[in-house]
Design a protein around this motif. Structure first.
Motif, short mmCIF file in Angstrom:
data_model
loop_
_atom_site.label_atom_id
_atom_site.label_comp_id
_atom_site.label_asym_id
_atom_site.label_seq_id
_atom_site.Cartn_x
_atom_site.Cartn_y
_atom_site.Cartn_z
N ILE A 8 0.85 -1.18 0.00
CA ILE A 8 0.00 0.00 0.00
C ILE A 8 0.89 1.23 0.00
O ILE A 8 1.68 1.45 0.91
N ASP A 9 0.76 2.01 -1.06
CA ASP A 9 1.53 3.24 -1.21
C ASP A 9 0.86 4.37 -0.46
O ASP A 9 1.51 5.15 0.22
N SER A 10 -0.45 4.47 -0.60
CA SER A 10 -1.24 5.48 0.10
C SER A 10 -2.69 5.01 0.12
O SER A 10 -3.05 4.04 -0.55
N ASP A 52 -11.98 5.54 1.02
CA ASP A 52 -12.60 4.42 0.32
C ASP A 52 -11.72 3.81 -0.77
O ASP A 52 -12.20 3.09 -1.63
N TYR A 53 -10.43 4.09 -0.74
CA TYR A 53 -9.54 3.54 -1.77
C TYR A 53 -8.13 3.35 -1.23
O TYR A 53 -7.76 3.90 -0.19
N VAL A 54 -7.37 2.54 -1.95
CA VAL A 54 -5.93 2.42 -1.70
C VAL A 54 -5.22 2.56 -3.04
O VAL A 54 -5.80 2.30 -4.09
N ILE A 55 -3.98 3.01 -2.97
CA ILE A 55 -3.10 2.93 -4.13
C ILE A 55 -2.17 1.76 -3.82
O ILE A 55 -1.40 1.80 -2.88
N LEU A 56 -2.32 0.69 -4.58
CA LEU A 56 -1.55 -0.53 -4.36
C LEU A 56 -0.40 -0.57 -5.36
O LEU A 56 -0.63 -0.60 -6.58
N ASP A 57 0.81 -0.54 -4.85
CA ASP A 57 2.00 -0.57 -5.69
C ASP A 57 2.35 -2.03 -5.99
O ASP A 57 2.72 -2.79 -5.10
N VAL A 58 2.19 -2.41 -7.25
CA VAL A 58 2.51 -3.76 -7.69
C VAL A 58 3.70 -3.65 -8.64
O VAL A 58 3.54 -3.25 -9.80
N GLN A 59 4.88 -3.92 -8.12
CA GLN A 59 6.13 -3.86 -8.89
C GLN A 59 6.27 -2.54 -9.66
O GLN A 59 6.57 -2.52 -10.85
N LEU A 73 -8.93 -2.32 5.06
CA LEU A 73 -7.54 -2.08 5.45
C LEU A 73 -7.22 -2.74 6.78
O LEU A 73 -6.12 -3.27 6.97
N GLY A 74 -8.16 -2.74 7.71
CA GLY A 74 -7.94 -3.39 8.99
C GLY A 74 -7.83 -4.89 8.87
O GLY A 74 -7.12 -5.54 9.64
N ARG A 75 -8.49 -5.45 7.87
CA ARG A 75 -8.46 -6.90 7.69
C ARG A 75 -7.23 -7.37 6.93
O ARG A 75 -6.76 -8.47 7.16
N VAL A 76 -6.72 -6.56 6.01
CA VAL A 76 -5.56 -6.99 5.22
C VAL A 76 -4.25 -6.43 5.76
O VAL A 76 -3.19 -6.91 5.41
N GLY A 77 -4.33 -5.41 6.60
CA GLY A 77 -3.12 -4.79 7.15
C GLY A 77 -2.59 -3.71 6.23
O GLY A 77 -3.01 -3.60 5.08
N ARG A 78 -1.67 -2.93 6.76
CA ARG A 78 -1.09 -1.84 5.98
C ARG A 78 0.41 -2.01 5.80
O ARG A 78 1.03 -1.32 5.01
N ASP A 79 1.00 -2.91 6.57
CA ASP A 79 2.44 -3.13 6.50
C ASP A 79 2.72 -4.45 5.79
O ASP A 79 2.02 -5.44 6.00
N GLY A 80 3.72 -4.45 4.95
CA GLY A 80 4.07 -5.67 4.24
C GLY A 80 3.17 -5.90 3.05
O GLY A 80 2.30 -5.10 2.73
N PRO A 81 3.37 -7.01 2.37
CA PRO A 81 2.57 -7.32 1.19
C PRO A 81 1.08 -7.49 1.53
O PRO A 81 0.73 -8.05 2.55
N VAL A 82 0.26 -6.98 0.64
CA VAL A 82 -1.20 -7.05 0.77
C VAL A 82 -1.76 -7.71 -0.48
O VAL A 82 -1.34 -7.40 -1.59
#
Length: 95
Positions: free
Chosen positions: A9-11, A15-22, A35-44
């Motif tokens: 998660i970049d930011s 109601d949204y996330v910016i997910l950095d995938v490579q 976000l609470g269920r998947v976490g914010r630190d590490g791979p999501v």
């Protein structure tokens, strides 16, 4: 179609996330609580529903495949589009 994304998660917003995938940042709309269920630190990992319109390609992400299935079921109801389905899921307790 995009079915699943895994990245960092970049930011995020309400109601949204910016997910950095490579190095590629995907804007993914998510229900409240995801976000609470998947976490914010590490791979999501997010299970994704890709909604294609004439003027846009919109991604909706979910913590589980079951959440995504519920979202898709809600959209089969007449008058319920992706934004309303996401709002309904945001009001439900995580199961």
């Amino acid at each position: 179609m995009i079915g699943k994304l895994k990245g960092l998660i970049d930011s995020y917003g309400e109601d949204y996330v910016i997910l950095d995938v490579q190095g590629v940042g995907y804007e993914v709309f998510v229900p409240l609580g995801t976000l609470g269920r998947v976490g914010r630190d590490g791979p999501v990992s997010l299970f994704v529903h890709t909604h294609v319109r004439e003027d846009a390609l919109v991604l909706y992400g979910f913590a589980t495949a079951e959440d995504r299935a519920s979202f898709r079921s809600l959209m089969t109801v007449t008058g319920v589009g992706p934004k309303l389905a996401l709002a309904i899921l945001s009001q439900l307790d995580a199961g």
